[in-house]
Write a protein that holds these residues in place. Structure first.
Motif, PDB file in Angstrom:
ATOM      1  N   ARG A  76       0.744  -1.264   0.067  1.00  9.70           N
ATOM      2  CA  ARG A  76       0.215   0.039   0.061  1.00  9.70           C
ATOM      3  C   ARG A  76       0.917   1.252   0.073  1.00  9.70           C
ATOM      4  N   PRO A  77       0.552   2.350  -0.687  1.00 10.25           N
ATOM      5  CA  PRO A  77       1.061   3.617  -0.407  1.00 10.25           C
ATOM      6  C   PRO A  77       1.298   4.202   0.684  1.00 10.25           C
ATOM      7  N   LEU A  78       2.395   4.771   0.951  1.00  8.46           N
ATOM      8  CA  LEU A  78       2.799   5.572   2.322  1.00  8.46           C
ATOM      9  C   LEU A  78       2.310   6.847   2.111  1.00  8.46           C
ATOM     10  N   ARG A  79       1.281   7.343   2.516  1.00  7.48           N
ATOM     11  CA  ARG A  79       0.727   8.612   2.130  1.00  7.48           C
ATOM     12  C   ARG A  79       1.057   9.582   3.083  1.00  7.48           C
ATOM     13  N   LEU A  80       1.264  11.022   2.704  1.00 10.12           N
ATOM     14  CA  LEU A  80       1.684  12.092   3.893  1.00 10.12           C
ATOM     15  C   LEU A  80       0.243  12.429   4.368  1.00 10.12           C
ATOM     16  N   ARG A 104       6.167   6.958  13.083  1.00 12.07           N
ATOM     17  CA  ARG A 104       6.295   8.459  12.984  1.00 12.07           C
ATOM     18  C   ARG A 104       5.631   8.676  11.540  1.00 12.07           C
ATOM     19  N   PRO A 105       4.636   9.375  11.275  1.00 14.79           N
ATOM     20  CA  PRO A 105       4.053   9.600   9.856  1.00 14.79           C
ATOM     21  C   PRO A 105       5.222  10.109   8.837  1.00 14.79           C
ATOM     22  N   PRO A 106       4.996   9.838   7.576  1.00 14.15           N
ATOM     23  CA  PRO A 106       5.997  10.435   6.731  1.00 14.15           C
ATOM     24  C   PRO A 106       5.765  11.922   6.407  1.00 14.15           C
ATOM     25  N   VAL A 107       6.945  12.372   6.208  1.00 10.89           N
ATOM     26  CA  VAL A 107       6.888  13.865   5.913  1.00 10.89           C
ATOM     27  C   VAL A 107       7.504  13.942   4.582  1.00 10.89           C
ATOM     28  N   GLY A 108       7.333  15.023   3.907  1.00 12.89           N
ATOM     29  CA  GLY A 108       7.870  15.394   2.484  1.00 12.89           C
ATOM     30  C   GLY A 108       8.990  16.365   2.745  1.00 12.89           C
ATOM     31  N   GLU A 115      14.936  20.956 -10.714  1.00 10.33           N
ATOM     32  CA  GLU A 115      13.708  20.035 -10.982  1.00 10.33           C
ATOM     33  C   GLU A 115      12.946  19.939  -9.722  1.00 10.33           C
ATOM     34  N   PRO A 116      11.684  19.610  -9.514  1.00 13.84           N
ATOM     35  CA  PRO A 116      11.027  19.516  -8.459  1.00 13.84           C
ATOM     36  C   PRO A 116      11.187  18.330  -7.634  1.00 13.84           C
ATOM     37  N   ARG A 117      12.689  18.158  -7.116  1.00 13.16           N
ATOM     38  CA  ARG A 117      12.794  17.081  -6.336  1.00 13.16           C
ATOM     39  C   ARG A 117      12.362  17.074  -5.030  1.00 13.16           C
ATOM     40  N   GLY A 118      12.880  15.906  -4.285  1.00 16.89           N
ATOM     41  CA  GLY A 118      12.068  15.914  -2.896  1.00 16.89           C
ATOM     42  C   GLY A 118      12.508  14.623  -2.491  1.00 16.89           C
ATOM     43  N   ALA A 119      12.066  14.173  -1.051  1.00 18.45           N
ATOM     44  CA  ALA A 119      12.458  13.101  -0.383  1.00 18.45           C
ATOM     45  C   ALA A 119      11.204  12.721   0.550  1.00 18.45           C
ATOM     46  N   ILE A 120      11.002  11.454   0.846  1.00 21.60           N
ATOM     47  CA  ILE A 120      10.009  11.084   2.086  1.00 21.60           C
ATOM     48  C   ILE A 120      10.833  10.491   2.992  1.00 21.60           C
ATOM     49  N   MET A 121      10.488  10.916   4.274  1.00 25.00           N
ATOM     50  CA  MET A 121      11.125  10.500   5.576  1.00 25.00           C
ATOM     51  C   MET A 121      10.038   9.904   6.408  1.00 25.00           C
ATOM     52  N   ALA A 122      10.213   8.785   6.688  1.00 29.90           N
ATOM     53  CA  ALA A 122       9.313   8.143   7.840  1.00 29.90           C
ATOM     54  C   ALA A 122       9.837   7.164   8.959  1.00 29.90           C
ATOM     55  N   GLU A 123       9.538   6.954   9.823  1.00 35.28           N
ATOM     56  CA  GLU A 123       9.838   5.969  10.877  1.00 35.28           C
ATOM     57  C   GLU A 123       8.749   4.637  10.800  1.00 35.28           C
ATOM     58  N   LEU A 124       9.273   3.554  10.545  1.00 37.35           N
ATOM     59  CA  LEU A 124       8.690   2.206  10.349  1.00 37.35           C
ATOM     60  C   LEU A 124       8.869   1.191  10.961  1.00 37.35           C
ATOM     61  N   ASP A 125       8.056   0.307  11.198  1.00 41.38           N
ATOM     62  CA  ASP A 125       8.479  -1.088  11.869  1.00 41.38           C
ATOM     63  C   ASP A 125       7.420  -2.084  10.707  1.00 41.38           C
ATOM     64  N   LEU A 126       8.484  -2.837  10.047  1.00 35.68           N
ATOM     65  CA  LEU A 126       7.764  -3.864   9.168  1.00 35.68           C
ATOM     66  C   LEU A 126       7.644  -5.338   9.515  1.00 35.68           C
ATOM     67  N   GLY A 127       8.208  -5.456  11.071  1.00 35.14           N
ATOM     68  CA  GLY A 127       8.270  -6.799  11.541  1.00 35.14           C
ATOM     69  C   GLY A 127       9.615  -6.865  12.111  1.00 35.14           C
ATOM     70  N   TRP A 128      10.606  -6.184  11.727  1.00 38.72           N
ATOM     71  CA  TRP A 128      12.118  -6.695  11.944  1.00 38.72           C
ATOM     72  C   TRP A 128      12.643  -5.432  13.045  1.00 38.72           C
ATOM     73  N   GLY A 129      11.752  -4.507  13.208  1.00 36.83           N
ATOM     74  CA  GLY A 129      12.259  -3.757  14.359  1.00 36.83           C
ATOM     75  C   GLY A 129      12.235  -2.183  13.905  1.00 36.83           C
ATOM     76  N   PRO A 130      12.190  -1.074  14.532  1.00 39.74           N
ATOM     77  CA  PRO A 130      12.058   0.286  14.005  1.00 39.74           C
ATOM     78  C   PRO A 130      13.403   0.654  13.209  1.00 39.74           C
ATOM     79  N   PHE A 131      13.036   1.471  12.152  1.00 41.87           N
ATOM     80  CA  PHE A 131      13.930   2.196  11.565  1.00 41.87           C
ATOM     81  C   PHE A 131      13.426   3.399  10.773  1.00 41.87           C
ATOM     82  N   ARG A 132      14.538   4.098  10.397  1.00 47.86           N
ATOM     83  CA  ARG A 132      13.918   5.331   9.756  1.00 47.86           C
ATOM     84  C   ARG A 132      14.154   4.946   8.140  1.00 47.86           C
ATOM     85  N   LEU A 133      13.393   5.453   7.198  1.00 49.14           N
ATOM     86  CA  LEU A 133      13.398   5.454   5.758  1.00 49.14           C
ATOM     87  C   LEU A 133      13.513   6.815   5.295  1.00 49.14           C
TER      88      LEU A 133
END
Length: 247
Positions: A76-80, A104-108, A115-133
């Motif tokens: 599923r998409p990780l929406r802001l 922690r909800p994703p932020v842009g 160019e209209p560049r950017g990044a998405i940052m979020a804190e997640l746990d997919l079952g292996w422990g917390p991490f920042r993406l």
């Protein structure tokens, strides 16, 4: 396509991927986003970051069929939170397992550039422990990429999740191991493997990267090189196994 749930976690490591999808167009051809969905279903990642996955001028016009991705790949998409009508941010889209926990909800992130560049940052746990993406698409100019790399490091250091391992993925538009942005990121992320992903029909440039902080958490970094992937976009997807064990 086979209708099946995502593979069980078991004892394996998290499968992460990044993929520039060329606005849903093959290297030469018409708009066919269903081909992108089929490539993602081949990979069956736990998380995949996409670049060039939204129209710059029409961000609320979805490119991806979310029902198809849920059915075929379990993603599923990780929406802001402040952009619920958009699948992503500045052409970046992050797809995660349907059972992913958002810590922690994703932020842009605005990282500058013509160019209209950017990044998405979020804190997640997919079952292996917390991490920042952090998922990003950097500019074509080397000087701009340097400034963008500095902006990503500043955002990571200012984030609330101090001490979290970080997974940084995307199209860096950089093929030199110590060049421009990779040199900026090296103290925090080390030197990632250089795996050719562009052009898809005969790859020889390593434009896409999967990096971790601390360095060395990503293994088995490889291009997803299949007949379907060579036809779906001008980049091949890049995949890696990320180990968060014991962190």
């Amino acid at each position: 396509m086979i209708h099946a749930p995502p593979p069980a976690r078991g004892d394996r490591d998290m499968l992460v991927a990044t993929y520039n999808v060329h606005r849903g167009r093959p290297p030469a051809g018409l708009f066919r986003p269903e081909g992108i969905a089929r490539v993602i279903a081949e990979i069956r990642p736990d998380l995949i970051a996409l670049q060039e996955a939204q129209h710059y001028l029409r961000p609320d016009a979805p490119m991806l069929d979310e029902e198809l991705l849920a059915r075929e790949a379990g993603l599923r998409p990780l929406r802001l939170p402040d952009r619920p009508r958009e699948q992503g941010w500045r052409s970046n889209i992050v797809l995660v397992r349907r059972d992913a926990t958002v810590l922690r909800p994703p932020v842009g992130l605005r990282i500058g550039g013509m160019e209209p560049r950017g990044a998405i940052m979020a804190e997640l746990d997919l079952g292996w422990g917390p991490f920042r993406l952090i998922a990003t698409h950097l500019s074509l100019g080397a000087a701009r990429r340097v400034r963008q790399g500095q902006a990503l490091l500043a955002a990571m250091e200012a984030g609330a999740g101090a001490g979290l391992p970080t997974v940084l993925v995307g199209d860096f538009n950089e093929w030199r191991a110590g060049g421009s942005v990779l040199g900026v990121l090296r103290p925090a992320f080390g030197t990632p493997p250089a795996v050719a992903t562009f052009p898809a029909f005969r790859p020889f440039l390593a434009l896409d990267r999967i990096m971790t902080h601390p360095a060395g958490l990503a293994a088995a970094v490889a291009a997803h090189d299949t007949p379907l992937a060579r036809r779906a976009s001008d980049h091949l997807p890049l995949t890696a196994r990320v180990s968060l064990r014991g962190r």
